[in-house]
Design an enzyme around this catalytic site. Structure first.
Site, PDB file in Angstrom:
ATOM      1  N   ASP A 179      68.929  19.366  59.624  1.00 51.61           N
ATOM      2  CA  ASP A 179      68.320  19.264  60.950  1.00 51.61           C
ATOM      3  C   ASP A 179      68.431  17.817  61.422  1.00 51.61           C
ATOM      4  O   ASP A 179      67.953  16.900  60.749  1.00 51.61           O
ATOM      5  CB  ASP A 179      66.852  19.693  60.872  1.00 51.61           C
ATOM      6  CG  ASP A 179      66.231  19.906  62.245  1.00 51.61           C
ATOM      7  OD1 ASP A 179      66.955  19.820  63.253  1.00 51.61           O
ATOM      8  OD2 ASP A 179      65.014  20.163  62.301  1.00 51.61           O
TER       9      ASP A 179
ATOM     10  N   ASP B  24      71.877  21.296  66.863  1.00 54.96           N
ATOM     11  CA  ASP B  24      71.565  20.194  65.953  1.00 54.96           C
ATOM     12  C   ASP B  24      71.033  20.637  64.594  1.00 54.96           C
ATOM     13  O   ASP B  24      70.478  19.826  63.847  1.00 54.96           O
ATOM     14  CB  ASP B  24      70.566  19.245  66.606  1.00 54.96           C
ATOM     15  CG  ASP B  24      69.229  19.910  66.894  1.00 54.96           C
ATOM     16  OD1 ASP B  24      69.181  21.147  66.943  1.00 54.96           O
ATOM     17  OD2 ASP B  24      68.227  19.196  67.072  1.00 54.96           O
ATOM     18  N   GLU B  25      71.192  21.895  64.233  1.00 51.61           N
ATOM     19  CA  GLU B  25      70.748  22.325  62.912  1.00 51.61           C
ATOM     20  C   GLU B  25      71.589  23.491  62.407  1.00 51.61           C
ATOM     21  O   GLU B  25      72.154  24.254  63.183  1.00 51.61           O
ATOM     22  CB  GLU B  25      69.267  22.703  62.909  1.00 51.61           C
ATOM     23  CG  GLU B  25      68.913  23.884  63.789  1.00 51.61           C
ATOM     24  CD  GLU B  25      67.451  24.279  63.660  1.00 51.61           C
ATOM     25  OE1 GLU B  25      66.929  24.351  62.522  1.00 51.61           O
ATOM     26  OE2 GLU B  25      66.826  24.535  64.699  1.00 51.61           O
TER      27      GLU B  25
END
Length: 425
Positions: free
Chosen positions: A47, A140-141
Site C-alpha cells: 500500500d 496504489d495498492e
C-alpha cells in the site's frame, strides 16, 4: 545475497543484511524486520503511503514539511491527505471545508490523475518483475503471492518484498507499507499497522490471538450496517465471533455468517488473482458554485469526456456504454446511461452521447457535480467504424487523432477544443 528460509531470523530493512536486536550492526538502522515465521510467509499486501500527496511532495521539495491535501476546492472532498495533515484530523473523503477548518494552513492541490496513474503503472511494472501473481486493488495498492519465487530472486519472499520497498523509494521517490502473512485478509491488516514505511508481519501462530481484541469492523465485508446489527446482539470484537459456532453464525447471518466465522479464525481461502480488470472508467468534477444551464455545463462535460477518452486510449480499450452522472444542489444523484451501437474510444462520441442525455436533465435543476463514465469494454480494433448516418464523424475522428498526436508531443495545453477554450483573463 541468498538467504534461506531456515536461516532467516531477521534482516535490516535499510541495508538488507541479516540482523537482529534493536539496531543493524552493519548500518546502524533501527528498522529491523524480525519474526519467527519470517522465512515461510509469502502473501504480501503493498500500500503506497498517502499516494497522491507523496507524489506532489516528491515533485515539489518545498512541500516536504507542509500539510498537503489533494482534492477539490471548498465544495469538493479530500482525495488524500499527507501524514502531517492527518495529525490535524484530516481524512480521505472528508468535505474540503471541514478539512480546512481542521488544518487552515494546508496546501490544497487539485488531483492530477494522469500523473498518479503513470506512477502507479511504474510501481505495478516493478511488482510484476517479482511475480506474475499480482492482484491490483486500486491505483496504489495490490496483493502479491510470492510463493515459489525463492530460486528466482535468491531470497525468501520477506526479503524480496523488502528489496522491492527500498527500490520503489530509491527509484520512484515515494514510500510504501508492506503487510506479510499467510493469507490476504491478514496481509491487508498488517500493511496498516505501521504506516508510513511500514513492514509488518502476522504469522500463523499468533493470528487468532492478534485478531481477538480487534473490532468486528476490521473483518473484510463488515460495513456499518452489519457492524450495527452485530452490536445490537452484543458482538463487538472478533474474539466474540471466535467463540461462536460456525453453524450459529450461518443461521443468524447466512453466507456472511460463514465468512465471519472463518475470517475471525484467520481462515481466508481467497487466492491472489492477477486478472483484476476495471469495470468502468470515469471522470467527474464538483463545482465551486451550482450550475443549471446547458451552456455552462457543456464545456465542463467536454473536458471530462476528453479525460475519459485519454484513459480509454491509454488502457487500449473501447467502451459501448456511456453514463452521465449529476448531483443536484440537494445532493440527490441522477444517472442516465446509453448503449452505443458500436464501441468507441473517441472523446467526441463520448461527449455527444452524454450531451444528449444532459440536454434532457437541464430542466431548471441546479447541479453541484457532473461526471461521465464509460463501461462495457471491448477490443479497440472494433471501435468507431464509419458512420453512414453522420458522415462528418469520420472527419472529427481524424481531427481528434491529430490532436492526440500533438498533445502527446507537446502536452495537453498544446491544442484545445473550441468549446473548452478559455479566454485569457
Amino acid at each position: 545475497m541468498s538467504i534461506s528460509a531456515a536461516s532467516l531470523a531477521g534482516f535490516c530493512r535499510d541495508c538488507l543484511t541479516p540482523a537482529s536486536g534493536a539496531r543493524c550492526r552493519a548500518c546502524g538502522s533501527p528498522r529491523i524486520a524480525s519474526h519467527p515465521e519470517l522465512g515461510s510467509l509469502a502473501i504480501a499486501h503493498v500500500d503506497c503511503d498517502a499516494f497522491y500527496a507523496s507524489i506532489e511532495k516528491r515533485d515539489d521539495p518545498d512541500l516536504a514539511d507542509l500539510p498537503v491535501i489533494i482534492g477539490g476546492r471548498k465544495r469538493g472532498v479530500v482525495s488524500t491527505a499527507c501524514y502531517i495533515a492527518r495529525i490535524h484530523g484530516v481524512r480521505s473523503a472528508m468535505p474540503m471545508f471541514k478539512a480546512l477548518e481542521l488544518c487552515p494552513e494546508a496546501v490544497v492541490i487539485r488531483p492530477n490523475m494522469e500523473k498518479y496513474v503513470a506512477v502507479g503503472q511504474q510501481i505495478r511494472t516493478l511488482m510484476q518483475e517479482l511475480t506474475p501473481l499480482v492482484e491490483p486493488i486500486s491505483i496504489d495498492e495490490a496483493f502479491l503471492d510470492l510463493s515459489g519465487t525463492e530460486r528466482l530472486h535468491g531470497a525468501v519472499p520477506a526479503l524480496t518484498i523488502a528489496r522491492f520497498a527500498r527500490r520503489v523509494e530509491q527509484e520512484i521517490g515515494i514510500t510504501i507499507s508492506v503487510g506479510l502473512s499467510f493469507n490476504k485478509f491478514l496481509a491487508k491488516l498488517a500493511s496498516d499497522l505501521d504506516k508510513p514505511r511500514g513492514f509488518s508481519v502476522i504469522g500463523r501462530a499468533e493470528a487468532q490471538t492478534f485478531l481477538a481484541d480487534k473490532p468486528v469492523s476490521m473483518i473484510w465485508g463488515v460495513g456499518k450496517a452489519l457492524e450495527a446489527k452485530l452490536a445490537e446482539q452484543g458482538i463487538k470484537t472478533i474474539g466474540q465471533l471466535q467463540r461462536m459456532e460456525e453453524s450459529d453464525l450461518a443461521r443468524r447471518y447466512g453466507v456472511m455468517g460463514l465468512r465471519l466465522a472463518r475470517l475471525a479464525r484467520a481462515d481466508d481461502r481467497r487466492t491472489v488473482e492477477p486478472r483484476h480488470e476495471a469495470k468502468s472508467i470515469g471522470a467527474e468534477t464538483t463545482f465551486d458554485h451550482d450550475r443549471a444551464d446547458l451552456a455552462s455545463l457543456r464545456p465542463i462535460l467536454r473536458r471530462l469526456a476528453e479525460k475519459v477518452s485519454a484513459r480509454l486510449k491509454r488502457a487500449e480499450l473501447a467502451a459501448s456504454n456511456v453514463t452521465l452522472k449529476l448531483k443536484s444542489a440537494d445532493f440527490k444523484l441522477r444517472t442516465r446511461s446509453r448503449q452505443l451501437a458500436d464501441p468507441t474510444r473517441l472523446a467526441d462520441r463520448i461527449f455527444r452521447t452524454a450531451e444528449q442525455m444532459l440536454a434532457h436533465e437541464t430542466d431548471g435543476t441546479t447541479y453541484r457535480l457532473i461526471g461521465v463514465q464509460v463501461s462495457d469494454f471491448s477490443d479497440p480494433q472494433l471501435a468507431d467504424p464509419d458512420d453512414l448516418v453522420d458522415p462528418a464523424a469520420a472527419k472529427r475522428a481524424k481531427a481528434e487523432e491529430a490532436i492526440d498526436k500533438v498533445r502527446g508531443k507537446f502536452g495537453k495545453a498544446a491544442v484545445e477544443h473550441g468549446l473548452t477554450f478559455r479566454k485569457p483573463e
